[in-house]
Scaffold this active site. Structure first.
Site, PDB file in Angstrom:
ATOM      1  N   ASP A 196       0.823  -1.210   0.000  1.00  0.00           N
ATOM      2  CA  ASP A 196       0.000   0.000   0.000  1.00  0.00           C
ATOM      3  C   ASP A 196       0.864   1.270   0.000  1.00  0.00           C
ATOM      4  O   ASP A 196       1.770   1.400   0.830  1.00  0.00           O
ATOM      5  CB  ASP A 196      -0.869  -0.039   1.268  1.00  0.00           C
ATOM      6  CG  ASP A 196      -1.974   0.988   1.264  1.00  0.00           C
ATOM      7  OD1 ASP A 196      -2.887   0.865   0.433  1.00  0.00           O
ATOM      8  OD2 ASP A 196      -1.922   1.906   2.098  1.00  0.00           O
ATOM      9  N   GLU A 253       2.126  -0.294  -4.719  1.00  0.00           N
ATOM     10  CA  GLU A 253       1.208   0.763  -5.142  1.00  0.00           C
ATOM     11  C   GLU A 253       1.963   2.089  -5.069  1.00  0.00           C
ATOM     12  O   GLU A 253       2.448   2.461  -4.001  1.00  0.00           O
ATOM     13  CB  GLU A 253      -0.022   0.808  -4.227  1.00  0.00           C
ATOM     14  CG  GLU A 253      -1.087   1.743  -4.755  1.00  0.00           C
ATOM     15  CD  GLU A 253      -2.043   2.271  -3.695  1.00  0.00           C
ATOM     16  OE1 GLU A 253      -3.152   2.673  -4.051  1.00  0.00           O
ATOM     17  OE2 GLU A 253      -1.675   2.304  -2.492  1.00  0.00           O
ATOM     18  N   ASP A 327     -10.384   1.108  -5.240  1.00  0.00           N
ATOM     19  CA  ASP A 327     -10.380   2.574  -5.139  1.00  0.00           C
ATOM     20  C   ASP A 327     -10.907   3.236  -6.411  1.00  0.00           C
ATOM     21  O   ASP A 327     -11.015   4.464  -6.460  1.00  0.00           O
ATOM     22  CB  ASP A 327      -8.947   3.088  -4.913  1.00  0.00           C
ATOM     23  CG  ASP A 327      -8.358   2.636  -3.593  1.00  0.00           C
ATOM     24  OD1 ASP A 327      -9.131   2.463  -2.622  1.00  0.00           O
ATOM     25  OD2 ASP A 327      -7.130   2.456  -3.524  1.00  0.00           O
TER      26      ASP A 327
HETATM   27  C1  NOJ Z   1      -4.374   2.988  -0.893  1.00  0.00           C
HETATM   28  C2  NOJ Z   1      -5.473   1.998  -0.712  1.00  0.00           C
HETATM   29  O1  NOJ Z   1      -5.673   1.313  -1.907  1.00  0.00           O
HETATM   30  C3  NOJ Z   1      -6.690   2.773  -0.254  1.00  0.00           C
HETATM   31  O2  NOJ Z   1      -7.847   1.990  -0.256  1.00  0.00           O
HETATM   32  C4  NOJ Z   1      -6.395   3.329   1.095  1.00  0.00           C
HETATM   33  O3  NOJ Z   1      -7.458   4.175   1.489  1.00  0.00           O
HETATM   34  C5  NOJ Z   1      -5.101   4.142   1.114  1.00  0.00           C
HETATM   35  N1  NOJ Z   1      -4.045   3.523   0.380  1.00  0.00           N
HETATM   36  C6  NOJ Z   1      -4.617   4.323   2.519  1.00  0.00           C
HETATM   37  O4  NOJ Z   1      -4.186   3.095   3.043  1.00  0.00           O
END
Ligand code: NOJ
Length: 551
Positions: A196, A253, A327
């Site tokens: 993440d 990510e 997301d």
């Molecule tokens: C990226 C994640 O994919 C998202 O869902 C999350 O809110 C943020 N990072 C914070 O962890």
């Protein structure tokens, strides 16, 4: 398996957002037993790897991306025994499991933070980022990125919600704890991590103020926390201390990472991560000021962007390929047509992506063409990002209608409504009351119907996955954009040894005539690999038609 075996280059990953996948115990919340019930379905689709969004103990301020205990399972999802059973059953079916690694921040209810708050000389104080005075950074979820703490009269940094304090990676003790925790999961037998916002972990030590646009309350801190000064050092250390000892795959990510950054993160010789998630192609339908400011997609921008990534990383790094995740809004509603050409456009989008070089990711429900949702009332929405944005924009004078329009197009809850399994109550997701309403289109769009229809989107994905296993050119070939000037057609070729693939995708709801004679000749000399229509006239692409040919 050899440690350096790049098995993930040949894999297709399926993302499960556990809260919304399948409820096994009727409490309205998806869980591990629910996932277990559906493993054979995933096996039938043909995927190789499951990426499980966070299942750790969490107060759920951000649906599990706020972790209270990294080594415990969230009560609502089950127990560690359920987890062990799930991992075993996944492996039995010859699939793999990667977990979400959320280590830019924890929950404010994590023991480390509870200690850290107690006093300035607490041994855990330096696990987080404390300052006497905040800088001007805004948080990703709205408001300031700093929260005042009464007890010690200092501020802590939280790039996301105030219940997600950022960890201090400058502290070697914290890093060591993270590595131990990663080993705990890898020793259990998991097959890797999705990391993440991992390129946020190294902050500029001085935390300078960010630039502020006109009329903006907060500054943009991203130049000082994205791809920060020690990021490569931290990722390399994590690789050497932990990952290199396991046959694990990693995907970071990384918002704000350009292809150059991506190469430096994924070049195998540098030993950092295997691949990253870029966001550039997901930002093309946003106007300045961020994702809530809507702008229609201009296809040439998408073509140019994906072509740039395909060519830049070829033989240098490795791409991940995705249209959806938890997301992002649903791709068929976003770049396709979820009303008149739902099936055609969902298949076209799948073909367009799956013949590129990289590791494809399918997000739950994408394989049946699930669509965005339009709830009348704000009360039916759950996402903290949406809620914060609504309050902020109302205060700024936006109308309710205007804000709802942005939520309909871009809200994260579009991806988070439960999987539509069949036509029974709540789409068969739960026998209880779902934590978020089911998309009312479950009558028409559901797994059962998809499995019964040989022409369904599901079987198209199944075929794409199978083709990737059969045709090495998909994994190895280079990439060249064709029909560059077309505003309707995304076309490209792949070349490898003496083989060639031609991929033509009509992104519009009208027929498009192909006038390029040289290309038409090549098309006529080739054999069909897959298409989303019955065979037709090569020189005309029907609405949302996709044709893939081989020479
Ligand atoms: C990226 C994640 O994919 C998202 O869902 C999350 O809110 C943020 N990072 C914070 O962890």
């Amino acid at each position: 398996m050899k440690m350096n075996d790049q098995w993930w280059k040949k894999s297709v990953v399926y993302q499960i957002y556990p809260r919304s996948f399948m409820d096994g115990n009727g409490d309205g919340i998806g869980d591990l037993q629910g996932i277990l019930e559906k493993l054979d379905y995933l096996k039938e689709l043909g995927i190789d790897v499951i990426w499980l969004s966070p299942v750790y103990d969490s107060p759920n301020d951000d649906n599990g991306y706020d972790i209270r205990n990294y080594q415990a399972i969230m009560n609502e999802f089950g127990t560690m025994d359920d987890f062990d059973q799930l991992l075993e059953e996944i492996h039995k079916r010859d699939m793999k499991l990667i977990m979400d690694l959320v280590v830019n921040h924890t929950s404010d209810e994590h023991d480390w933070f509870v200690e850290s708050k107690k006093s300035k000389d607490n041994p855990y104080r330096d696990y987080y980022i404390w300052r006497e005075k905040p800088n001007n950074w805004g948080s990703v979820f709205g408001g300031s990125a700093w929260e005042h703490d009464e007890k010690t009269n200092e501020y802590y940094l939280h790039l996301f919600s105030k219940k997600q304090p950022d960890l201090n990676w400058e502290n070697p003790k914290l890093r060591e704890e993270v590595y131990q925790m990663m080993k705990f999961w890898l020793d259990k037998g998991i097959d890797g991590f999705r990391m993440d916002v991992i390129n946020f972990i190294s902050k500029h030590p001085e935390l300078p103020d960010g630039a502020k646009g006109e009329g903006q309350t907060f500054g943009d801190g991203s130049p000082y926390f994205m791809n920060g000064p020690r990021i490569h050092e931290f990722l390399h250390e994590m690789n050497q201390e932990v990952l290199s000892n396991y046959p694990a795959m990693t995907v970071g990510e990384m918002p704000g990472a350009s292809p150059d950054f991506a190469i430096s993160y994924t070049d195998p010789d540098r030993k950092e991560v295997n691949m990253i998630f870029t966001f550039e192609h997901m930002d093309l339908d946003s106007a300045p000021g961020g994702k809530w400011n809507l702008k229609p997609l201009h296809l040439p921008d998408l073509k140019e962007n994906l072509a740039k990534w395909q060519t830049a990383l070829h033989n240098k790094g490795w791409n991940s390929l995705y249209w959806n995740n938890h997301d992002q809004p649903r791709i068929v509603s976003r770049f396709g047509d979820d009303q008149n050409y739902r099936v055609e456009s969902a298949k076209m989008l799948a073909a367009c992506l799956h013949f590129m070089q990289g590791t494809p990711y399918i997000y739950q429900g994408e394989e049946i063409g699930m669509t965005n949702v339009k709830f009348d009332s704000l009360e039916d929405y759950r996402d903290i990002e949406t809620m914060n944005m609504y309050k902020e924009r109302i205060a700024l004078g936006y109308s309710h209608e205007e804000i709802m329009k942005s939520i309909y197009v871009k809200g994260r809850d579009n991806a988070r409504t439960p999987i539509q399994w069949d036509t029974t109550a709540n789409g068969g997701f739960t026998t209880g009351t779902p934590w978020i309403r089911v998309n009312p289109r479950y009558d028409e769009i559901n797994v059962k119907a998809a499995l019964e229809d040989p022409q369904s989107i599901f079987y198209f994905y199944q075929k794409l996955i199978a083709l990737r296993k059969e045709m090495d050119i998909i994994i190895e070939g280079d990439f060249k954009l064709l029909l560059e000037d077309s505003s309707e057609v995304f076309a490209y070729e792949r070349n490898w040894k003496d083989k060639q693939l031609l991929v033509l995708c009509n992104f519009s709801s009208t027929e498009v005539v192909i006038e390029d004679e040289e290309l038409l000749t090549r098309m006529r000399e080739s054999k069909l690999v897959i298409s989303n229509y019955e065979s037709g006239n090569m020189s005309v692409l029907r609405p949302y038609e996709a044709v893939v040919l081989k020479i």
